[in-house]
Design an enzyme around this catalytic site. Structure first.
Site, PDB file in Angstrom:
ATOM      1  N   LYS A   1      37.798  58.339  67.672  1.00 15.56           N
ATOM      2  CA  LYS A   1      38.743  58.178  66.556  1.00 15.56           C
ATOM      3  C   LYS A   1      38.004  57.474  65.429  1.00 15.56           C
ATOM      4  O   LYS A   1      37.024  56.762  65.667  1.00 15.56           O
ATOM      5  CB  LYS A   1      39.951  57.331  66.973  1.00 15.56           C
ATOM      6  CG  LYS A   1      41.195  57.616  66.163  1.00 15.56           C
ATOM      7  CD  LYS A   1      41.892  58.860  66.684  1.00 15.56           C
ATOM      8  CE  LYS A   1      43.139  59.201  65.909  1.00 15.56           C
ATOM      9  NZ  LYS A   1      43.868  60.295  66.574  1.00 15.56           N
TER      10      LYS A   1
HETATM   11  P1  NAD Z   1      51.198  62.057  58.513  1.00 16.56           P
HETATM   12  O1  NAD Z   1      50.494  61.062  57.675  1.00 16.56           O
HETATM   13  O2  NAD Z   1      51.149  63.497  58.130  1.00 16.56           O
HETATM   14  O3  NAD Z   1      52.756  61.663  58.670  1.00 16.56           O
HETATM   15  C1  NAD Z   1      53.200  60.417  59.112  1.00 16.56           C
HETATM   16  C2  NAD Z   1      54.680  60.309  58.769  1.00 16.56           C
HETATM   17  O4  NAD Z   1      55.189  59.088  59.330  1.00 16.56           O
HETATM   18  C3  NAD Z   1      54.969  60.240  57.289  1.00 16.56           C
HETATM   19  O5  NAD Z   1      56.174  60.952  57.026  1.00 16.56           O
HETATM   20  C4  NAD Z   1      55.185  58.755  57.028  1.00 16.56           C
HETATM   21  O6  NAD Z   1      55.994  58.490  55.890  1.00 16.56           O
HETATM   22  C5  NAD Z   1      55.895  58.377  58.307  1.00 16.56           C
HETATM   23  N1  NAD Z   1      55.848  56.959  58.626  1.00 16.56           N
HETATM   24  C6  NAD Z   1      54.841  56.071  58.460  1.00 16.56           C
HETATM   25  N2  NAD Z   1      55.215  54.852  58.874  1.00 16.56           N
HETATM   26  C7  NAD Z   1      56.481  54.974  59.330  1.00 16.56           C
HETATM   27  C8  NAD Z   1      57.423  54.073  59.882  1.00 16.56           C
HETATM   28  N3  NAD Z   1      57.123  52.791  60.057  1.00 16.56           N
HETATM   29  N4  NAD Z   1      58.643  54.555  60.231  1.00 16.56           N
HETATM   30  C9  NAD Z   1      58.950  55.848  60.069  1.00 16.56           C
HETATM   31  N5  NAD Z   1      58.107  56.748  59.541  1.00 16.56           N
HETATM   32  C10 NAD Z   1      56.895  56.316  59.171  1.00 16.56           C
HETATM   33  O7  NAD Z   1      50.628  61.835  60.003  1.00 16.56           O
HETATM   34  P2  NAD Z   1      50.639  62.852  61.224  1.00 16.56           P
HETATM   35  O8  NAD Z   1      49.344  63.576  61.237  1.00 16.56           O
HETATM   36  O9  NAD Z   1      51.919  63.589  61.236  1.00 16.56           O
HETATM   37  O10 NAD Z   1      50.590  61.837  62.455  1.00 16.56           O
HETATM   38  C11 NAD Z   1      51.758  61.203  62.960  1.00 16.56           C
HETATM   39  C12 NAD Z   1      51.480  60.689  64.369  1.00 16.56           C
HETATM   40  O11 NAD Z   1      51.081  61.779  65.203  1.00 16.56           O
HETATM   41  C13 NAD Z   1      50.357  59.671  64.495  1.00 16.56           C
HETATM   42  O12 NAD Z   1      50.659  58.774  65.532  1.00 16.56           O
HETATM   43  C14 NAD Z   1      49.157  60.524  64.868  1.00 16.56           C
HETATM   44  O13 NAD Z   1      48.153  59.776  65.524  1.00 16.56           O
HETATM   45  C15 NAD Z   1      49.828  61.500  65.802  1.00 16.56           C
HETATM   46  N6  NAD Z   1      49.112  62.763  65.985  1.00 16.56           N
HETATM   47  C16 NAD Z   1      48.763  63.557  64.942  1.00 16.56           C
HETATM   48  C17 NAD Z   1      48.123  64.769  65.180  1.00 16.56           C
HETATM   49  C18 NAD Z   1      47.771  65.721  64.074  1.00 16.56           C
HETATM   50  O14 NAD Z   1      47.300  66.833  64.390  1.00 16.56           O
HETATM   51  N7  NAD Z   1      48.017  65.417  62.809  1.00 16.56           N
HETATM   52  C19 NAD Z   1      47.803  65.131  66.501  1.00 16.56           C
HETATM   53  C20 NAD Z   1      48.192  64.301  67.563  1.00 16.56           C
HETATM   54  C21 NAD Z   1      48.854  63.123  67.287  1.00 16.56           C
END
Ligand code: NAD
Length: 426
Positions: A115
């Site tokens: 990461k």
């Molecule tokens: P992103 O930045 O696209 O979206 C994150 C969302 O969460 C946004 O809408 C943001 O406003 C919201 N957010 C942030 N803090 C918050 C809070 N305290 N309460 C409520 N909402 C909040 O990120 P993403 O890529 O969608 O990732 C989200 C999660 O999924 C993370 O934990 C990431 O590690 C995990 N993840 C992502 C992927 C991927 O392919 N993008 C894969 C596996 C896991």
């Protein structure tokens, strides 16, 4: 956490790292894992801290802290996202790297976990500043990354454009185009069809299997999604398309709620055109993130950040299925409370593994220089995830452990077997 490297242990000692180590220790104990292997696997294999100085648009220079952590490389190159967020720290990045190792092993990918991240609020940077930050961060971590060594991908605060800049910076340094150095790129530079919504599609896929296991129907099921970013938005969209009723979604500012179902296509187009925040979209009743987590629903999908469901609020959670789109959204204490309440848990390393599975497809296509159609990608994603879901459920039943423990134990055992087979160098 072990006294092996006291300075590193102090830096790592954060809530997220404590959570990942506590999960590991429980699983390792149940597996009867060799003590020296436990010492090794609860620390990263490598951790790099870098300074990222960039020139701001006003001519001043600002320096940001950046990280890249490789947790394990026994099975192949390490793989994991890059997070741009103001609270990124070494402990969080190391924890996320460890989860990546177990996730890749659980679903059978030939990767270890990694990461990276930069402690920055990307929305406060101009596009030019964001590009300079990405390029300098890439140059600083360049000794660690490469298609055979460590392959970054998008995570919170980064996207396909950021991946294209990483790919270009790396390629400029070696002198030829290296698409396989990152995944989650735009199609124009060797990205894969189906990568953009792969994590959300995967979350929806395992939810369908869990519903089948529990003899529940998607039609009539209600869905609540915390975090309307890449993962949350696509999960909501796909479940809506499958006939479920999405009643609430949120972003970092708060959420919107409609007990009869939100207009998800409208919310998605607002998201894509970057009209923010959600509460100003004029769709549904405005609610807080705390209220959102307490809504009665069939399926709750935390898809924002870690440690959202804790001992403080677990008792107020009212869902039948909890599908962890985010990494580490539930603490160990909350796990126990939810289990006692009879909530069916689809743990993060299984639920959100669709992203890294299609990233793997992207890397295979880049390395082979032969590209697949979207139908193939969706079918292969579906096959891998469905098999992993039922394998994990069978393991949980056979060993009388929770779904989380079953997923962790399966992943950790594969890594342990690889270490034992390879032996200790020198
Ligand atoms: P992103 O930045 O696209 O979206 C994150 C969302 O969460 C946004 O809408 C943001 O406003 C919201 N957010 C942030 N803090 C918050 C809070 N305290 N309460 C409520 N909402 C909040 O990120 P993403 O890529 O969608 O990732 C989200 C999660 O999924 C993370 O934990 C990431 O590690 C995990 N993840 C992502 C992927 C991927 O392919 N993008 C894969 C596996 C896991």
């Amino acid at each position: 956490m072990g006294d092996l490297m006291p300075e590193l242990s102090r830096e790592l000692d954060t809530p997220t790292f404590r959570l990942v180590v506590a999960q590991f220790e429980q699983a390792a104990e149940r597996l009867g894992l060799d003590v020296s292997l436990r010492e090794r696997l609860k620390l990263p294999q490598r951790a790099l801290i870098v300074s990222v100085p960039i020139r701001m648009d006003d001519g001043s220079v600002k320096v940001f802290a950046g990280y890249r952590v490789q947790h394990d490389t026994a099975l192949g190159p390490s793989k994991g996202g890059v997070r741009f967020h103001p609270e990124v720290n070494l402990g969080e990045v190391a924890a996320l790297a460890m989860w990546m190792t177990w996730k890749c092993a659980l679903v059978g990918l030939p990767y270890g976990g990694a990461k990276g991240g930069v402690r920055v609020a990307p929305e406060k940077l101009s596009r030019a500043e964001l590009q300079r930050l990405t390029r300098r961060y890439t140059a600083e971590i360049a000794p660690l990354i490469g298609p055979e060594k460590d392959i970054p991908a998008p995570d919170v605060g980064t996207n396909a454009q950021v991946m294209a800049w990483i790919m270009d910076t790396y390629s400029q340094q070696v002198g030829y185009a290296v698409p396989g150095v990152v995944t989650g790129k735009p199609l124009a530079v060797g990205g894969s069809l189906g990568r953009e919504d792969a994590t959300g599609r995967g979350v929806a896929n395992v939810i369908v299997e869990a519903m089948r296991h529990l003899s529940l129907e998607l039609a009539g099921a209600t869905v609540v999604v915390q975090g309307f970013g890449n993962v949350g938005m696509h999960t909501a969209r796909i479940l809506h398309e499958m006939g479920a009723t999405v009643i609430a979604v949120s972003d970092s500012q708060g959420g919107v709620y409609n007990p009869r179902g939100l207009d998800i296509p409208v919310l998605c187009s607002l998201y894509q055109s970057r009209v923010r925040p959600l509460e100003e979209c004029g769709v549904g009743t405005v609610i807080t993130n705390e209220e959102l987590l307490q809504l009665a629903c069939t399926i709750l999908v935390p898809a924002a950040l870690s440690e959202q469901i804790t001992a403080q609020n677990a008792d107020t959670i009212r869902c039948r299925i909890l599908a962890e789109g985010a990494n580490g959204p539930t603490t160990l204490e909350a796990d126990k409370i939810l289990e006692d309440k009879g909530v069916f848990m689809i743990p993060d390393i299984l639920a959100n593994s669709g992203g890294v599975i299609v990233s793997y497809f992207e890397w295979v296509q880049d390395v082979q220089k032969y590209f697949w159609n979207e139908q193939d990608i969706r079918a292969r994603l579906h096959d891998i995830l469905t098999a992993a879901f039922w394998r994990t459920l069978e393991f949980a039943k056979a060993r009388k452990v929770s779904m989380r423990m079953a997923a962790l134990m399966s992943g950790i055992d594969k890594i342990a077997q690889a270490h034992l087979a390879r032996g200790l160098y020198p």
